[in-house]
Scaffold this motif. Structure first.
Motif, PDB file in Angstrom:
ATOM      1  N   VAL A  34      32.211 -19.756  12.187  1.00 25.30           N
ATOM      2  CA  VAL A  34      32.909 -20.490  13.231  1.00 25.30           C
ATOM      3  C   VAL A  34      32.650 -19.712  14.514  1.00 25.30           C
ATOM      4  N   ALA A  35      32.132 -20.383  15.539  1.00 21.52           N
ATOM      5  CA  ALA A  35      31.843 -19.754  16.834  1.00 21.52           C
ATOM      6  C   ALA A  35      32.828 -20.312  17.852  1.00 21.52           C
ATOM      7  N   MET A  43      41.930 -27.915  22.236  1.00 20.94           N
ATOM      8  CA  MET A  43      40.977 -27.290  21.331  1.00 20.94           C
ATOM      9  C   MET A  43      40.019 -28.359  20.835  1.00 20.94           C
ATOM     10  N   MET A  44      38.735 -28.023  20.836  1.00 17.70           N
ATOM     11  CA  MET A  44      37.711 -28.945  20.355  1.00 17.70           C
ATOM     12  C   MET A  44      36.891 -28.213  19.308  1.00 17.70           C
ATOM     13  N   ILE A  45      36.863 -28.762  18.098  1.00 16.43           N
ATOM     14  CA  ILE A  45      36.027 -28.246  17.019  1.00 16.43           C
ATOM     15  C   ILE A  45      34.990 -29.325  16.725  1.00 16.43           C
ATOM     16  N   ALA A  46      33.727 -28.935  16.654  1.00 17.27           N
ATOM     17  CA  ALA A  46      32.647 -29.901  16.414  1.00 17.27           C
ATOM     18  C   ALA A  46      32.938 -30.717  15.158  1.00 17.27           C
ATOM     19  N   GLN A  47      32.727 -32.033  15.233  1.00 16.51           N
ATOM     20  CA  GLN A  47      33.068 -32.928  14.131  1.00 16.51           C
ATOM     21  C   GLN A  47      31.879 -33.616  13.480  1.00 16.51           C
ATOM     22  N   ASN A  48      30.708 -33.575  14.126  1.00 21.85           N
ATOM     23  CA  ASN A  48      29.566 -34.287  13.543  1.00 21.85           C
ATOM     24  C   ASN A  48      29.020 -33.540  12.333  1.00 21.85           C
ATOM     25  N   SER A  65      32.006 -29.853   6.361  1.00 20.52           N
ATOM     26  CA  SER A  65      33.446 -30.154   6.337  1.00 20.52           C
ATOM     27  C   SER A  65      34.256 -28.941   5.892  1.00 20.52           C
ATOM     28  N   THR A  66      33.713 -28.124   4.988  1.00 22.08           N
ATOM     29  CA  THR A  66      34.406 -26.910   4.559  1.00 22.08           C
ATOM     30  C   THR A  66      34.579 -25.947   5.724  1.00 22.08           C
ATOM     31  N   VAL A  67      33.532 -25.756   6.510  1.00 25.34           N
ATOM     32  CA  VAL A  67      33.607 -24.826   7.635  1.00 25.34           C
ATOM     33  C   VAL A  67      34.507 -25.387   8.730  1.00 25.34           C
ATOM     34  N   ARG A  68      34.452 -26.695   8.970  1.00 24.36           N
ATOM     35  CA  ARG A  68      35.383 -27.304   9.944  1.00 24.36           C
ATOM     36  C   ARG A  68      36.819 -27.082   9.516  1.00 24.36           C
ATOM     37  N   MET A 115      41.929 -24.033  10.183  1.00 22.81           N
ATOM     38  CA  MET A 115      42.916 -23.156   9.559  1.00 22.81           C
ATOM     39  C   MET A 115      43.068 -21.838  10.327  1.00 22.81           C
ATOM     40  N   TYR A 116      41.961 -21.260  10.766  1.00 21.68           N
ATOM     41  CA  TYR A 116      41.999 -19.949  11.412  1.00 21.68           C
ATOM     42  C   TYR A 116      42.272 -20.000  12.909  1.00 21.68           C
TER      43      TYR A 116
END
Length: 136
Positions: free
Chosen positions: A64-65, A103-108, A118-121, A126-127
């Motif tokens: 996760v970056a 907060m924006m986490i990449a979803q594609n 999906s596991t890393v997202r 979570m973190y």
């Protein structure tokens, strides 16, 4: 600046071990170029933590970056996308805007490594705390 929060195993198997790194960096201002550059740095780090598997090849690494700042250029959120970068690594970028409490986490989901995205997202969610929950 790269600050490592944690490294652990997503899959603890000698057949194909997959490591997870959660990397957080703080920037004075976040631009699309900052997001791309930090994601590349985290990808390089993820490649360095891959361990050998039972098949005499290296296992995988996920990361996760996350970049954090009070000032985020609006176009930076468009730069938060998952891209296949290196063979054997999956890096999910995230931007946390403390000023606007977003907060924006990449979803594609790219095809290369599709089973792990999906596991890393999920690990990113979570973190990384939601800034609205932390800052009010």
């Amino acid at each position: 600046m790269l600050s490592l929060i944690g490294v652990g195993a997503v899959i603890k198997s000698s057949l194909n071990p997959i490591e997870l790194a959660v990397c957080v960096g703080h920037a004075g201002e976040i631009s699309p170029a900052t997001v791309a550059g930090f994601t590349r740095q985290v990808d390089e780090f993820a490649r360095s933590i891959r361990r050998p598997s039972a098949f005499a090849v290296k296992g995988g690494a996920c990361a996760v970056a996350a970049l954090i700042s009070d000032r985020v250029h609006p176009a930076s959120f468009g730069a938060v996308t998952n891209k296949a970068m290196s063979y054997g690594t999956v890096v999910v970028p995230a931007v946390i805007d403390l000023g606007n409490r977003q907060m924006m986490i990449a979803q594609n989901t790219p095809m290369m490594g599709f089973a792990l995205w999906s596991t890393v997202r999920g690990k990113a969610g979570m973190y990384l705390p939601d800034p609205r929950a932390v800052l009010g």
